[in-house]
Write an enzyme that holds these catalytic residues in place. Structure first.
Site, short mmCIF file in Angstrom:
data_model
loop_
_atom_site.label_atom_id
_atom_site.label_comp_id
_atom_site.label_asym_id
_atom_site.label_seq_id
_atom_site.Cartn_x
_atom_site.Cartn_y
_atom_site.Cartn_z
N GLU A 6 1.00 -0.72 -9.46
CA GLU A 6 0.71 0.70 -9.63
C GLU A 6 0.45 0.94 -11.11
O GLU A 6 1.11 0.36 -11.97
CB GLU A 6 1.90 1.55 -9.18
CG GLU A 6 1.70 3.03 -9.52
CD GLU A 6 2.62 3.98 -8.80
OE1 GLU A 6 3.72 3.56 -8.41
OE2 GLU A 6 2.24 5.15 -8.64
N CYS A 42 2.82 6.38 -6.02
CA CYS A 42 2.43 7.79 -6.13
C CYS A 42 0.99 7.96 -6.61
O CYS A 42 0.34 8.95 -6.27
CB CYS A 42 3.38 8.51 -7.05
SG CYS A 42 5.01 8.69 -6.32
N ASN A 51 1.70 6.99 1.50
CA ASN A 51 2.73 6.42 0.63
C ASN A 51 3.97 7.30 0.69
O ASN A 51 3.95 8.40 0.14
CB ASN A 51 2.24 6.35 -0.82
CG ASN A 51 3.31 5.86 -1.76
OD1 ASN A 51 3.76 4.72 -1.65
ND2 ASN A 51 3.77 6.71 -2.67
N GLU A 52 4.96 6.85 1.37
CA GLU A 52 6.25 7.54 1.49
C GLU A 52 6.11 9.07 1.59
O GLU A 52 6.83 9.82 0.97
CB GLU A 52 7.22 7.13 0.36
CG GLU A 52 6.82 7.46 -1.05
CD GLU A 52 7.87 7.04 -2.09
OE1 GLU A 52 8.15 7.85 -2.97
OE2 GLU A 52 8.40 5.92 -2.01
O1 AHR Z 1 7.60 2.54 -7.78
C1 AHR Z 1 7.60 3.74 -8.45
C2 AHR Z 1 7.42 4.92 -7.51
O2 AHR Z 1 8.47 4.98 -6.60
C3 AHR Z 1 6.21 4.87 -6.64
O3 AHR Z 1 5.09 5.36 -7.28
C4 AHR Z 1 6.57 5.73 -5.50
O4 AHR Z 1 5.90 5.35 -4.32
C5 AHR Z 1 8.05 5.60 -5.41
O5 AHR Z 1 8.66 6.82 -5.31
#
Ligand code: AHR
Length: 862
Positions: free
Chosen positions: A260, A462, A589-590
């Protein structure tokens, strides 16, 4: 430590006892939220048998937490109203803040297992305060009324299902019940709702609270307390017996990476570009106004008069690169200087590719002198471009540094007076990973490649779903010539140049033999969004969803389509005529598993499934290992038969120690698991042997369950010193050095020693106490490509364990093996694995060192 066990026993005893006590059939429950933390502490309960004396269930214990909006400013629950419907289901509605025209709704059968929240829009203009619900028998519907504005006007709507609502109309005082009352809890007056309920319900709440306390105690268990806990531990022996007849196929994709762009992982990190803000596209809004120096001139300096350095947007290089620098040179020698990302590191003798897009205005023509200098202006490299013309032209040259220096500056010095426009000013080392143009920083990429990752997940996290609808990561903006890419704000409050885009991600995967795993937003932005209002901006409007779904299908065509297809051509033009052979796509994503999410996820999922049944779609089940999104997400994935789901959890050591059977319990007929984000977190968020051993323990348990867990990736991967938003991370770095962590080496050992067949084994310890046994674990796998057997052993105890290993029934295991050990005290941060060749006996005895992970790789005779 004894104290903790005593507490555990007491809690267990209380839980048992309460079911035998002489209790009433019914009692009163009081539901409320305190005003502490601006109403950010969620829903609380108290109970009473006489409606006068109230017992709070846990001080400030939250049975439900408002998930609306961004962290810090939002997540507020104001004046909750609890209500039981005609079917017996409980509903809570509450105000979100003083501004939005929405309220929150959630429902539950038992007052603690809450379903997903939603936030219906009921006011176009005005807020929603003190919402309440009542049943209207005449229409068999539920009326929701609230107050709004300073004049506290009454408004109302009705619903039959708490999903769709009739248009809001003004109400009268007759529409209000004003049922909230004040009661005294722990000496403080609280405003809330009193409901008569069965004692069973209250008992359930008390037990739920106690269970959560019990889990907290388990979570707080630390290895750093073990030298005290195990002060009297006698020397230990163990016997491990392989049971080859009990083997199963497991995933050969278990260890991958989570990339990321967080902590400057991309620009200023893995992406080897040395010029910061090369396109003059930085904006104050990238940092949400937190860094006033963050604008189009960030990282740039002009040595002439400051008014002669402006940013212009007229006749840009490309509509996606809106800004460019306009220099008015009054005296030859004046330079535009870039400081790089904390300085430009140069290596003596190395070559660097410089390029710039430039044009001369009002007839200004001439060459650009390009220099690499140190802080005092000493020149380390220089060269001249061709002459600028009237139109944008790319000018290139190669520079070679005379010296190694880590804080050089780049100077662009027009050799003529007059106006010159510059854009996409770039400096790349020629020594990128695998020598790729627009490539990756070699040392970082090599450190990642050492993990032997079987897949790379990108672009987040994120970053994938973005901070608000307009920040959703759009892959199409990241491919094609650099000047056509559309930079964007990074959700972690900096800038994404998109120089590291989808093509570069896919190419990197190919270069390291890993499968690409792009994760796209499920049509919804991050649930904690802070831009575009109060967050939680719902999803992409349904009228735009077809186009969004098409983008996803286009991505598959771009990756896998023929070079003559519309999107395959874009890939081919970038230099990759052959398909990339994309096999996986993550959707979401979550995210909060709301109706808004579900509607959009299903659209994307069905379209991919229908057009590309060959692609494995990975769904999402929230940010935690339990709770609403996890539960509802799993139900939803099961309902849709999603092949795999992405689980996330960051846990303390005690969770890993006490949840070793987490995946043993998983239903093998449901979706497979991609554990997409996990890490061991300790206070201070450092990585050391304690965190590394907990990761190792977890991976041993995962490996045993790799028939259901197909993939894992530790998160996050990279962090630049001085620019870290999130700790801990697997690999730290600065401009010149890479600092792998203890936990990195655990990933290396698992990544380099993966198998595709799991062979059951039994482990018996001379001390059978649970707290001892749970600290020693092993996993035996076979890699059928090489025929090797690999035994991984971990010992989280402060003493060594003399281990007799019986592998008699594994005929291929040879006499010699390679043993690799990672060992150190729990607090040690600077530990590396060491390898040596050992000779196997039958059985062979291995002294499993205290606080260690050992990997024994046995060659097959084949
Ligand atoms: O890994 C860091 C963050 O943690 C990621 O962006 C997110 O998916 C999670 O909340």
């Amino acid at each position: 430590m004894k104290k903790i066990y005593l507490i555990l026993i007491l809690i267990a005893a209380t839980m048992l006892q309460s079911s035998f006590a002489n209790e009433p059939d019914s009692a009163w429950v009081f539901s409320y939220a305190t005003t502490k933390n601006r109403g950010g502490n969620g829903l609380h309960y108290a109970w009473s048998v006489d409606r006068e004396n109230w017992q709070g269930i846990g001080p400030e214990f939250r049975f439900l937490f408002s998930d609306f909006g961004t962290w810090g400013a939002q997540k507020r629950m104001l004046t909750p109203f609890l209500f039981q419907d005609q079917q017996g289901l409980w509903h809570a509605i509450w105000g979100l803040n003083e501004e939005v025209g929405q309220f929150a709704h959630a429902q539950t059968p038992d007052l603690y297992t809450w379903d997903s929240q939603d936030y219906p829009y009921v006011m176009d203009d005005g807020n929603v305060l003190l919402p309440e619900v009542s049943f209207q028998p005449e229409t068999n519907s539920y009326k929701i009324s609230w107050l709004s504005g300073d004049e506290q006007k009454i408004f109302k709507t009705t619903t039959t299902d708490f999903k769709s609502y009739t248009p809001t109309v003004e109400g009268t005082t007759k529409d209000r019940m004003d049922l909230r009352e004040e009661v005294l809890i722990d000496g403080e007056k609280q405003l809330g709702i009193v409901s008569k309920v069965s004692w069973q319900l209250i008992d359930g709440l008390i037990k739920f609270y106690e269970l959560s306390q019990y889990k907290e105690i388990q979570r707080s268990e630390r290895l750093t307390d073990d030298s005290g806990r195990f002060a009297d531990l006698a020397p230990l022996t163990a016997e491990i017996t392989a049971i080859p007849e009990n083997s199963k196929a497991i995933s050969d994709m278990l260890i991958g990476i989570f990339f990321e762009d967080i902590n400057y992982a991309a620009d200023g990190g893995l992406y080897a570009e040395l010029v910061q803000n090369r396109g003059f596209e930085y904006k104050l809004s990238d940092t949400k106004g937190r860094d006033e120096s963050w604008d189009s001139k960030k990282a740039w300096n002009f040595t002439g008069e400051q008014e002669n350095f402006t940013i212009d947007t007229v006749f840009p290089l490309h509509p996606n690169q809106k800004h460019f620098a306009l220099l008015t040179i009054s005296k030859v020698g004046e330079a535009a200087e870039n400081e790089g990302f904390d300085g430009i590191p140069l290596k003596a003798g190395d070559h660097y590719n410089f390029s710039v897009f430039a044009r001369g205005l009002d007839g200004a023509r001439g060459k650009l002198l390009v220099r690499l200098v140190d802080a005092s202006g000493k020149v380390y490299a220089e060269g001249s471009t061709r002459s600028v013309g009237a139109d944008w032209k790319k000018l290139e040259l190669t520079l070679s540094s005379k010296k190694t220096i880590d804080n050089a500056k780049l100077q662009v010095i027009p050799q003529f007076a007059g106006k010159v426009a510059l854009d996409l000013v770039s400096l790349f080392p020629q020594k990128t990973f695998k020598g790729r143009g627009n490539g990756l920083r070699a040392d970082l990429a090599e450190t990642i490649a050492e993990l032997h990752p079987r897949f790379v997940r990108f672009p987040g996290g994120c970053v994938a779903h973005g901070d608000g609808l307009h920040n959703i990561y759009r892959w199409k903006n990241t491919v094609g010539p650099l000047e056509t890419r559309l930079p964007d704000r990074n959700i972690w409050n900096y800038h994404q140049s998109m120089g590291l885009g989808y093509f570069e991600y896919f190419q990197f995967c190919e270069d390291i033999g890993a499968e690409p795993l792009p994760v796209i937003a499920a049509g919804v932005p991050c649930q904690n969004s802070s831009c575009g209002g109060h967050g939680q901006q719902g999803g992409i409007p349904m009228c735009d969803m077809d186009a969004y779904v098409q983008d996803v299908l286009d991505l598959i065509e771009w990756a896998n389509g023929d070079k003559n297809s519309e999107w395959g051509k874009v890939r081919a033009q970038a230099g990759h005529p052959e398909p990339f052979k994309l096999k996986y796509i993550g959707i979401g994503n979550e995210d909060l598993i709301t109706d808004i999410f579900k509607e959009r996820f299903e659209m994307i999922y069905r379209a991919v499934q229908e057009k590309h049944p060959e692609i494995t779609v990975i769904g999402t089940v929230g940010p935690f290992s339990e709770g609403t999104d996890y539960r509802v997400g799993w139900d939803f994935a099961t309902e849709l038969n999603v092949p795999m789901v992405d689980e996330h959890y960051y846990q303390p050591p005690g969770w890993y120690l006490n949840n070793q059977d987490y995946y043993d319990r998983y239903d093998r007929s449901k979706s497979k698991v991609y554990l997409g984000e996990y890490a061991t977190h300790i206070p201070g968020r450092k990585l050391n042997m304690e965190t590394a051993l907990c990761d190792a323990l977890h991976l041993i348990n995962v490996e045993r369950n790799a028939d259901v867990v197909s993939m894992t990736s530790y998160a996050p991967l990279l962090a630049k010193h001085g620019h870290t938003q999130w700790n801990p991370d697997l690999i730290y770095f600065n401009n010149t050095d890479v600092f792998p962590t203890t936990d990195y080496y655990v990933q290396v050992l698992f990544g380099q020693n993966a198998g595709d067949e799991y062979i059951a084994s039994q482990i018996s310890l001379s001390d059978g106490r649970k707290e001892v046994e749970k600290r020693v674990a092993c996993s035996l796998v076979r890699d059928n490509k090489t025929g090797d057997y690999i035994l991984k052993l971990t010992n989280l105890l402060p003493v060594a364990v003399d281990t007799k290993i019986k592998l008699a029934d594994l005929p291929e295991a040879e006499g010699e093996a390679v043993l690799t050990v990672l060992q150190g005290e729990p607090m040690d941060e600077d530990v590396r694995p060491e390898s040596r060749v050992i000779t196997l006996g039958e059985p062979f005895v291995y002294k499993l060192p205290a606080y260690s992970l050992s990997v024994i790789r046995m060659k097959s005779r084949q």
